[in-house]
Design an enzyme around this catalytic site. Structure first.
Site, PDB file in Angstrom:
ATOM      1  N   TYR A 176      -2.295  -1.021  10.468  1.00 10.83           N
ATOM      2  CA  TYR A 176      -2.266  -1.081   9.012  1.00 10.83           C
ATOM      3  C   TYR A 176      -1.004  -0.410   8.470  1.00 10.83           C
ATOM      4  O   TYR A 176      -0.285  -0.973   7.647  1.00 10.83           O
ATOM      5  CB  TYR A 176      -3.508  -0.402   8.433  1.00 10.83           C
ATOM      6  CG  TYR A 176      -3.617  -0.514   6.929  1.00 10.83           C
ATOM      7  CD1 TYR A 176      -4.070  -1.681   6.331  1.00 10.83           C
ATOM      8  CD2 TYR A 176      -3.255   0.553   6.097  1.00 10.83           C
ATOM      9  CE1 TYR A 176      -4.170  -1.793   4.946  1.00 10.83           C
ATOM     10  CE2 TYR A 176      -3.350   0.448   4.721  1.00 10.83           C
ATOM     11  CZ  TYR A 176      -3.808  -0.723   4.156  1.00 10.83           C
ATOM     12  OH  TYR A 176      -3.883  -0.832   2.790  1.00 10.83           O
ATOM     13  N   SER A 213       0.865  -1.190   0.000  1.00  8.59           N
ATOM     14  CA  SER A 213       0.000   0.000   0.000  1.00  8.59           C
ATOM     15  C   SER A 213       0.891   1.225   0.000  1.00  8.59           C
ATOM     16  O   SER A 213       2.043   1.170   0.451  1.00  8.59           O
ATOM     17  CB  SER A 213      -0.890   0.002   1.248  1.00  8.59           C
ATOM     18  OG  SER A 213      -1.520   1.250   1.434  1.00  8.59           O
TER      19      SER A 213
END
Length: 269
Positions: A152, A139
């Site tokens: 995350y 990501s």
């Protein structure tokens, strides 16, 4: 890499980026094993590929479980060939804010340790044949950060770091690595964090959506397939990300101050 005729495993292939990658690989003649905890969704993806003239199988699998990873590799070898391409795509947002011990174990298992466990199983065979390709779907959070969700952000930083290490350590053995770092992508995960009641999670969604345009999973898949063909490590489907990353590296303190201001602005809305 010439993709036609290769065998691939795609984790988290029932929907979103994983499904788009499975479709894109199959369209290039790759024989695909789709893994996902959503068994019906995994089989639906595989069925759709077969109905379009491709070759695909599906298996319910936890991408972070070593035995389940072995099951995916065994299915590929029995139905097609030993795996040439492994797409470590399955990922979770995890808990907002700092989370608890169990939250950290969960997010690190799926977003990082799943990649490590797969690599342990794949690398020896790939070294013996002098070829193989590992795709880490990370990501932009792994290059920048994500507001609102520590687990995350940290796990995606770790996934990028692990992909870098794989590329450096095994590149001379003929093993390729690509690390995929999109910003906002229109997926079920994005929709879920948009709709949550948790203010930290919504903060993360707002920061992602306002940093750059939200693109489709198919856009991410197209950029990834091109990277695998050309052997490119870093995949940035959002062109804006490179300038953001350069800005961060040019003056870290200025970047952190800017992120604090951005966070305050979002919280005041």
């Amino acid at each position: 890499m010439d993709l036609h005729g290769k065998a691939a495993v795609v984790t988290g292939g029932a929907s979103g980026i994983g499904q788009a990658l499975a479709y894109a690989l199959a369209a290039d003649g790759v024989r695909v094993v789709v893994g996902d905890l959503d068994e019906a969704g995994a089989h639906a993806t595989a069925t759709s590929i077969r109905e379009s003239g491709g070759q695909a199988m599906a298996l319910r699998a936890d991408a972070a479980d070593t035995e389940d990873i072995e099951g995916l590799l065994t299915l590929a070898a029995s139905e097609f060939d030993p795996v040439d391409i492994y797409v470590a795509n399955a990922g979770v947002m995890g808990a907002p804010s700092l989370g608890g011990e169990a939250d950290w174990d969960f997010v690190l298992n799926v977003n990082l340790r799943a990649h490590i466990r797969a690599a342990r199983l794949l690398i020896p065979h790939w070294q013996s044949t002098g070829s193989g390709y590992f795709v880490s779907v990370a990501s932009a959070a792994g290059l920048l950060t994500t507001l609102g969700a520590a687990g995350y952000s940290v796990s995606k930083h770790a996934a990028v770091g692990f992909a870098e290490w794989l590329a450096i350590t095994y590149g001379d053995d003929g093993i390729g690595v690509s690390c995929v770092c999109p910003l906002g992508v229109e997926t079920q995960m994005m929709q879920t964090i948009r709709e949550t009641d948790d203010p930290d999670a919504r903060l993360g969604a707002s920061s992602i959506e306002q940093s750059a345009g939200v693109i489709s999973a198919a856009d991410v898949a197209a950029a990834t397939i091109e990277a695998v063909r050309s052997g490119t490590f870093m995949v940035m489907p959002h062109p804006e990300l490179l300038e953001m990353y350069r800005h961060k590296g040019a003056d870290y303190d200025r970047w952190i101050d800017g992120m604090r201001r951005y966070q305050r602005t979002l919280r005041q809305r």
